[in-house]
Design a protein around this motif. Structure first.
Motif, PDB file in Angstrom:
ATOM      1  N   SER A  36       0.877  -1.280   0.177  1.00  0.00           N
ATOM      2  CA  SER A  36       0.129   0.110   0.168  1.00  0.00           C
ATOM      3  C   SER A  36       0.795   1.101   0.021  1.00  0.00           C
ATOM      4  CB  SER A  36      -0.774  -0.067   1.264  1.00  0.00           C
ATOM      5  OG  SER A  36      -1.907  -1.001   1.041  1.00  0.00           O
TER       6      SER A  36
ATOM      7  N   GLU B 211       4.161   1.498  -1.201  1.00  0.00           N
ATOM      8  CA  GLU B 211       4.647   1.628  -2.489  1.00  0.00           C
ATOM      9  C   GLU B 211       3.720   2.003  -3.668  1.00  0.00           C
ATOM     10  OE1 GLU B 211       5.913  -2.372  -3.453  1.00  0.00           O
ATOM     11  OE2 GLU B 211       7.623  -2.168  -1.902  1.00  0.00           O
ATOM     12  N   LYS B 212       2.265   1.672  -3.408  1.00  0.00           N
ATOM     13  CA  LYS B 212       1.230   2.254  -4.326  1.00  0.00           C
ATOM     14  C   LYS B 212       1.203   3.839  -4.276  1.00  0.00           C
ATOM     15  CE  LYS B 212      -1.327  -1.856  -4.770  1.00  0.00           C
ATOM     16  NZ  LYS B 212      -2.488  -2.703  -4.670  1.00  0.00           N
TER      17      LYS B 212
ATOM     18  N   GLU C 193       3.342   5.741  -2.674  1.00  0.00           N
ATOM     19  CA  GLU C 193       4.487   6.484  -3.271  1.00  0.00           C
ATOM     20  C   GLU C 193       4.499   6.906  -4.968  1.00  0.00           C
ATOM     21  OE1 GLU C 193       7.676   4.081  -1.632  1.00  0.00           O
ATOM     22  OE2 GLU C 193       7.606   5.155   0.273  1.00  0.00           O
ATOM     23  N   ASN C 194       4.042   5.889  -5.626  1.00  0.00           N
ATOM     24  CA  ASN C 194       3.886   5.828  -6.998  1.00  0.00           C
ATOM     25  C   ASN C 194       2.790   6.774  -7.381  1.00  0.00           C
ATOM     26  OD1 ASN C 194       5.812   3.716  -7.506  1.00  0.00           O
ATOM     27  ND2 ASN C 194       4.316   2.214  -7.798  1.00  0.00           N
ATOM     28  N   ILE C 195       1.743   6.942  -6.736  1.00  0.00           N
ATOM     29  CA  ILE C 195       0.801   7.968  -6.845  1.00  0.00           C
ATOM     30  C   ILE C 195       1.337   9.397  -6.686  1.00  0.00           C
ATOM     31  CG2 ILE C 195      -1.189   9.036  -6.159  1.00  0.00           C
ATOM     32  CD1 ILE C 195      -2.382   6.144  -5.766  1.00  0.00           C
ATOM     33  N   GLN C 196       2.115   9.486  -5.428  1.00  0.00           N
ATOM     34  CA  GLN C 196       2.791  10.737  -5.192  1.00  0.00           C
ATOM     35  C   GLN C 196       3.850  11.329  -6.029  1.00  0.00           C
ATOM     36  OE1 GLN C 196       4.283  10.061  -1.347  1.00  0.00           O
ATOM     37  NE2 GLN C 196       3.224  11.820  -0.669  1.00  0.00           N
ATOM     38  N   GLN C 197       4.451  10.262  -6.868  1.00  0.00           N
ATOM     39  CA  GLN C 197       5.558  10.556  -7.971  1.00  0.00           C
ATOM     40  C   GLN C 197       4.727  10.819  -9.337  1.00  0.00           C
ATOM     41  OE1 GLN C 197       7.779   6.967  -8.087  1.00  0.00           O
ATOM     42  NE2 GLN C 197       8.778   7.588  -6.194  1.00  0.00           N
ATOM     43  N   THR C 198       3.714  10.407  -9.455  1.00  0.00           N
ATOM     44  CA  THR C 198       2.630  10.752 -10.590  1.00  0.00           C
ATOM     45  C   THR C 198       2.232  11.993 -10.876  1.00  0.00           C
ATOM     46  OG1 THR C 198       2.356   8.201 -10.955  1.00  0.00           O
ATOM     47  CG2 THR C 198       0.915   9.648 -12.159  1.00  0.00           C
TER      48      THR C 198
END
Length: 89
Positions: free
Chosen positions: A43, A45-46, A48-53
């Motif tokens: 969760s 990691e997901k 963090e990916n959203i934050q980077q996107t």
């Protein structure tokens, strides 16, 4: 007397068996906690990916506006160039 000795000798086996059961229970609890932590890690990691996107998505309209402006400027220059060629002839 033999029965007492027999019972006394069984006590360590019973205690060891109970403690072994306790260890098995603790191991099962630890395995469950590890699974929960792994789920939490996924969760995170997901997230963090959203934050980077998000910054990319926020920058996208600006990029599109720049492309539209450049495209408009090219059209204007092309029109000016065509007008200049017609006036020169």
């Amino acid at each position: 007397m033999r029965i007492n000795i027999f019972l006394i000798s069984l006590i360590p086996f019973l205690l060891f068996g109970c403690s072994r059961n306790n260890y098995a229970t603790k191991i099962e609890e630890l395995e469950k906690r590890i699974e929960q932590l792994e789920g939490n890690q996924l969760s995170i990691e997901k997230f963090e990916n959203i934050q980077q996107t998000i910054p990319i998505l926020e920058a996208l309209p600006i990029t599109i506006q720049n492309v539209e402006r450049i495209d408009q400027r090219i059209i204007e220059l092309s029109t000016d160039l065509n007008n200049h060629k017609h006036k020169s002839s």
